[in-house]
Design a protein around this motif. Structure first.
Motif, short mmCIF file in Angstrom:
data_model
loop_
_atom_site.label_atom_id
_atom_site.label_comp_id
_atom_site.label_asym_id
_atom_site.label_seq_id
_atom_site.Cartn_x
_atom_site.Cartn_y
_atom_site.Cartn_z
N PRO A 298 0.83 -1.22 0.00
CA PRO A 298 0.00 0.00 0.00
C PRO A 298 0.85 1.25 0.00
O PRO A 298 1.95 1.29 0.56
N MET A 299 0.32 2.29 -0.64
CA MET A 299 1.00 3.58 -0.71
C MET A 299 0.61 4.44 0.48
O MET A 299 -0.48 4.28 1.04
N VAL A 300 1.50 5.33 0.86
CA VAL A 300 1.16 6.32 1.88
C VAL A 300 -0.10 7.06 1.43
O VAL A 300 -0.20 7.50 0.29
N GLY A 301 -1.07 7.19 2.33
CA GLY A 301 -2.32 7.85 1.99
C GLY A 301 -3.47 6.88 1.81
O GLY A 301 -4.61 7.30 1.61
N GLY A 302 -3.18 5.55 1.86
CA GLY A 302 -4.25 4.58 1.86
C GLY A 302 -4.56 3.90 0.54
O GLY A 302 -5.37 2.98 0.50
N TYR A 303 -3.92 4.34 -0.55
CA TYR A 303 -4.17 3.68 -1.84
C TYR A 303 -3.45 2.33 -1.85
O TYR A 303 -2.27 2.24 -1.53
#
Length: 337
Positions: A267-272
């Motif tokens: 997962p990417m920072v920010g929730g994606y």
């Protein structure tokens, strides 16, 4: 020799017998309006600044970010080349309503601008063109999606296809549903999301802005294509095989899941995340299916990325990062009566 005047009611989307050289009177005024909307939405990648993107790519992206960005760019660049060719060689020449063909000429031109935009990003960022353009051949997860598209779109390019034959017409409609509903309507629509997720972190803003304009075009392409499909179904009295449509969705879902888990393994920072991406795929797929009167392929799917729809709402004094004053038409909000 004199000929009878063309009447609007004599026109048909396919299998028409009226004069295809006579644009009006219109039977499909929505198609002409789409042509006008498309021309009002003209843009080019040279209007969008990329200076900060160079710094971001070289100094601010992580290795994982660069992996994501370059593979998304590689996938989209190949896909838009296929899109332009498909409209021009597999669909447009089978259409017998000139006002519908008029919009398709615009659509082909827009696909060319999209290809230009990807190439512009590749050149400005100094990426290896041979690497980017060959990834669909050497990365299995990208190749799988391209192979599905080739198979489903090439099915209607054969010289002897006859749309008066019900089996051939069924094949044509299935290919068109794939193209408008999945290839453009979900794979493209969702396909920009990884770069928009970078944009939300303040990264690769120039590239993301170009993708916003491309996404706006693709939403119009999807709306138009699915409206054409539904009109053909009504005019020709034909319905799609529900089992075949469901199988198509599931095949494309599996290919998309393998792809996004390769592009975004964590997962990417920010929730994606890959999981959110796939839930959004299912949610958008349901919306596309409803447009043609089909059953939802993934009942209960939720809108996992509600911010994604904001990317096409560009009717504002300036875009998100104040690089281009715009009065872009609200193509994403068009409703077809």
């Amino acid at each position: 020799m004199t000929l009878e005047p063309v009447r609007p009611e004599d026109k048909r989307v396919v299998n028409g017998r009226s004069d295809i050289n006579q644009l009006a009177p219109f039977r499909y005024p929505w198609a002409w309006q789409a042509f006008l909307n498309g021309n009002a939405n003209h843009w080019t990648p040279l209007e969008i600044g990329m200076g900060q993107d160079i710094q971001d790519f070289r100094h601010r992206l992580t290795d994982a970010d660069r992996h994501l960005f370059t593979n998304v760019l590689a996938t989209l660049s190949t896909s838009d080349i296929m899109a332009g060719r498909n409209i021009g060689t597999a669909i447009m020449d089978k259409i017998t309503a000139p006002e519908i063909q008029a919009y398709m000429t615009r659509q082909i031109g827009e696909e060319g601008i999209h290809v230009w935009a990807y190439q512009h990003c590749i050149e400005v960022l100094g990426l290896d063109q041979g690497d980017i353009y060959n990834r669909y051949r050497v990365v299995p997860q990208i190749h799988a999606k391209v192979a599905i598209a080739q198979r489903r779109l090439d099915a209607i390019t054969r010289a002897d296809i006859d749309l008066k034959n019900r089996d051939d017409l069924q094949s044509f409609l299935m290919s068109y549903v794939f193209f408008a509903g999945i290839f453009e309507g979900v794979w493209f629509y969702n396909g920009f999301t990884p770069v928009f997720a970078l944009q939300r972190r303040g990264l690769m803003r120039g590239t993301a802005e170009q993708f916003q304009y491309i996404m706006r075009d693709e939403v119009m392409h999807t709306d138009f294509g699915l409206h054409v499909v539904r009109t053909i179904m009504d005019e020709e009295g034909i319905r799609l095989d529900p089992a075949a449509v469901q199988a198509m969705w599931e095949e494309c879902h599996a290919a998309e899941e393998a792809y996004i888990r390769y592009v975004l393994p964590q997962p990417m920072v920010g929730g994606y995340s890959a999981a959110a991406h796939m839930e959004q795929f299912r949610y958008i797929a349901n919306r596309r299916a409803i447009r043609i009167g089909a059953a939802e392929p993934f009942p209960g799917a939720e809108n996992a990325l509600p911010w994604l729809s904001e990317q096409i709402k560009l009717n504002k004094e300036k875009n998100f990062f104040e690089s281009r004053v715009t009065e872009y038409q609200a193509g994403g909000n068009l409703s077809w009566d």
